[in-house]
Design an enzyme around this catalytic site. Sequence first.
Site, PDB file in Angstrom:
ATOM      1  N   SER A   1      10.088   1.807  -0.034  1.00 34.31           N
ATOM      2  CA  SER A   1      11.363   2.324  -0.520  1.00 34.31           C
ATOM      3  C   SER A   1      11.881   3.407   0.410  1.00 34.31           C
ATOM      4  O   SER A   1      13.042   3.759   0.358  1.00 34.31           O
ATOM      5  CB  SER A   1      11.197   2.868  -1.931  1.00 34.31           C
TER       6      SER A   1
ATOM      7  N   HIS B   1      12.096  -4.615  -0.996  1.00 30.91           N
ATOM      8  CA  HIS B   1      11.955  -3.454  -1.880  1.00 30.91           C
ATOM      9  C   HIS B   1      12.072  -3.883  -3.337  1.00 30.91           C
ATOM     10  O   HIS B   1      13.155  -4.195  -3.822  1.00 30.91           O
ATOM     11  CB  HIS B   1      13.015  -2.405  -1.532  1.00 30.91           C
TER      12      HIS B   1
ATOM     13  N   GLU C   1      15.687  -5.571  -3.001  1.00 25.42           N
ATOM     14  CA  GLU C   1      16.447  -5.355  -1.772  1.00 25.42           C
ATOM     15  C   GLU C   1      15.682  -6.006  -0.619  1.00 25.42           C
ATOM     16  O   GLU C   1      14.505  -5.724  -0.425  1.00 25.42           O
ATOM     17  CB  GLU C   1      16.613  -3.851  -1.498  1.00 25.42           C
TER      18      GLU C   1
ATOM     19  N   ASN D   1      17.951   3.724  -3.760  1.00 27.22           N
ATOM     20  CA  ASN D   1      17.315   5.031  -3.639  1.00 27.22           C
ATOM     21  C   ASN D   1      18.174   6.027  -2.871  1.00 27.22           C
ATOM     22  O   ASN D   1      18.091   7.228  -3.093  1.00 27.22           O
ATOM     23  CB  ASN D   1      15.934   4.901  -2.987  1.00 27.22           C
TER      24      ASN D   1
ATOM     25  N   VAL E   1       0.862  -1.189   0.000  1.00 27.33           N
ATOM     26  CA  VAL E   1       0.000   0.000   0.000  1.00 27.33           C
ATOM     27  C   VAL E   1       0.898   1.237   0.000  1.00 27.33           C
ATOM     28  O   VAL E   1       2.114   1.129   0.053  1.00 27.33           O
ATOM     29  CB  VAL E   1      -0.981   0.026   1.206  1.00 27.33           C
TER      30      VAL E   1
END
Lengths: 637, 424
Positions: free
Chosen positions: A404, A425, A437, A475, A375
């Site tokens: 993330s 991730h 990840e 990221n 979500v």
Amino acid sequence: MSYIQAEEKEGVVVCTFDREDSSQNVLTEEFFAELEHLLFNGSYYGMPLVFISAKKDFLAGADVERMAGISFKEAKRLVAKAHEVFARLENRATRTVAAIHGQCLGGGLEFALACNMRIATEESRLGLPEVKLGIIPGFGGSQRLPRLIGLSQATQMIVSGHGIDAKKAKRVGLIDETAPSRSMLLERALAAASKLGMPRRKRRMIWLEKFYVIPAAGKKLVQKANPNHYPAPFRALDVLAKSARKSDYQMEQATVCDLLVSSGTQNLIRLFSLTSRAKKKWLDEPRAVKRTAVIGAGAMGSGIAYALSRAGFSVRLIEKDEKKLLSAMQIIQGLYRKDVGRKRLAEHEAKQSFDRISPSSELTIGSADLVIEAVFEDYAAKEKVLKAVEANVSPETIIATNTSSLSVQKLAEMLERPQRFLGMHFFNPVEKMPLVEIVPSELTGEDAAQEVGAVVKRLGKVPVRVKDSPGFIVNRVLATYFFVALCYAREKINPEVADRLMRDYGMPMGPFELADQVGVDILLHAQRSILPRASAKLLEEMVAKNFLGKKTGRGFYDWTSAKRSPNPEMGFNARLPRKTRPRIEKFMRETLEASLTATAEQLAGSGIASAEDIELAMLLGAGFPPFRRLFSSKQAP
Amino acid sequence: MKKVVLVGGVRTPYVKAGGVFKDLTADDLGTLAVRELLHRHNVKGNEVGEVIIGNGAQPAEAANVSRVIALRAGLPKSVSAYTVHRNCASGLQAVADAYDKVALGHADVVVAGGVESMSNVPFLYGKELKNIVAGMMAAKTLSQKAKIMRGMRPRFLKPVIGLLAGFTDPLIGMNMGQTAEFLADTYGLGRKEQDEFALKSHQRAEAAIVSGRLKHEIMSVFLSTENRIIGADIGPRFGQTTEALARLKPAFRKEHGTVTAGNSSQITDGAAAVLVMSEDAAKALGFATDIVIRGYAFAGCEPKIMGLGPVYATQKLLLRLASGGPRAGVKLSDMRFVEINEAFAVQVLACLKVFAKEGMGEIDDDRLNVNGGAIALGHPVGSSGTRIVLTLMNELRLKDVSGPALATLCIGGGQGGAVVIERR
């Protein structure tokens, strides 16, 4: 002999490949030595040979680990030896039969090509994937394959690197016969080997084919790959063209050695071994997970559901908003249709996989072994869903959050059973991105993490372990990269400039294209949570003006017309002043590059993940060009 | 014999044939219902002992449609599955078979259901064309082929509509609508009574949909190709009026006809599935055991009066239950809810008349087909039997009443089927 066992059977010498202490028959120096020994063995003179493997696959190809860091001289010696032995095999005056099952790739297929007959089981796959490692077939494959199956088919196989199945191999003439099963293979091979005389082959007129095959293939290739970054397919095409009239094994040897020692290839080889090493850190097969549930059917949720169902897991896809759920099902069906269209899946396989997904707007997931929550990125929303999930499933169920930018640790502390909870991730678009990840919190049990790693492997993706920290690996690095890029945007420098520079550097997309693709609002959210103290004013202004990127038609670029152009309302300068342009561009390139490499080095130093895993994550997740080196060699692990 | 409980169930929406479900095959529909059933009840699959699916049309591309559905729904390959066919009661037969399996201890958990895609009942070719095609395939020489082709006539290409053929009784040459007209004549049931009954069916269905009561038994179907979510039956006509029904022409008999498309069941696609378990298994797996299946009966009758099948079957079942001891007997008037499948309005009305005439007791109007019936919701032949059992189960639970309830339907060819369940 520790690699090849020879044994006489009904007047035929059966040579079994069974490399000691290994699950795979890799073409090592030992292999060539033993093969040569066998060919010189006087007691076998005049007897046909059958080659068969005792492992899962026939021959696995050249020894990639051996290729790492090899010198030109050394490469030359190895390749020349292989050519010599294969030539001897080819010139033998008896029948020589390769009895193939499983994978028969690269050097393995080149070996089979040096035999005068090939029989393969129906499930086997054959191919020359060398270009994927940045080289060309180097054991005579570039010469023998076109002469056997014609230049058109051979070019396709060698330049694309894609394998073909036994059925197609039979059709194009790569193999002479298929065997219905592995247990029938030896019998068929013996029968073929004991026939009198030599097999007769059709002569291929490849010198004629050259005139229409090579230009067409070249044209197609230019559209797909940049010869400066990926020279291998171009060099392969070149070798094929130049040796079409008369075979030229010397040219093949010289080309392959040349490519092998190039830094681009060496880095691709590194990526290959990094990937196989990373996979070894995890459980091979999931022990318990069969049934899964995905909560949230946005872009990520539907991509994850597709990947899971395609890999054979049943998926309960939960989304409160029925309209969103419907569009998720449409997206997934579209992906499967593409799979069928591109012949990656048969119609019935796609249907079976799609059947595994069961959509629902209610939280009915009690029998799932793994629940992946996807979500939107908000602590309150995630907490609510995760708690509800935990209350609905068995204590054994593993719960993963796809996040993330949120802290997995913080989420874990909200739950009753944090030992069965971790972060996972995925990257967007899930169906294309090969990296996941895996983020265990301090409370996560190792067995849960291992199980999830095995699931990721089953999806055909690469799991990388990273400790809970803002942005994890990819990221986090990209945040600095965007930060630097945004500085230039604030200076009103045309986004085309940075995008072009980074594309030339080898990134699949420049920073601004990527931002528009991802969505400016998403980017803002990520920048705020990963670099909370950095200014994100420009992004805030853009979000306020609804310049969200591709999805709203405008972002850094205007995407509304067929050809994109810089968003006129952002007030970018059309071009840099001519005099200072080279200097500015050099500076931009260096700073953007450093934002990637220096951040990665800093992360490696901080210990949130191993340097190897960081490198792999950057290559697979951030699109860092594989022919470049992320860490300066001094720091390299 | 083990006690048999009905744990739960679900069905797809029932959609008028040729509508949005027209591209879904019977196994597609069945897969949707069974998969949803398993997920809603957290059934992993290993615990299932048998899958039994009723189906009328028996699609050629999915022989033993039950097995196809079981595997597609994600059940383990080790779970066995078979298909049953008792025409309009195929879905009820599946429940009856499940009852037997569990009662005798041959299985502890059974998935029973009924599926029908009436949109996909095939068109057939007559035997003339079949003989020619078979002959061509067997012929070896060109002259043999030419000889066979000379016998070809264009009219051989005219298809036989499978659906219509299926609705015709091969022994008496009457179609189902004509048997309904026969009942109308025999029991003096006029057009007006029939239309009023049909109107009530639509009104009750409308009320049930509006109140959200049907949501408990219906799943949403996400039709990605059609870009639509189907979450309710497509069949009930909201605001149906007597005037609109009165305008329709008789469908089966031009003169003196009373049976119209409006007071007959609709031709529909859909699937339903229920979970049947032994009481012990249900308890062990943590399910409610409030609904018990008491028993079932099937009975035969004159094909011409197939519409009265429910009377024969119910009588047989009540007698059977009564033989189980003084406390086991159930009277028709004890039934908290009754579902008589509405093949035709006149056929249900005739049943009610005969129940009264035979002294079996009367059925309160407000206990009969409380959410409307096949006239409004539709009658996917092989599925309806499961649907009426599912509806009874949900009604007993939703209204929180205990006591017995009866599901019964008439069967083309002259039979009736009945099941009694009871909430404790």
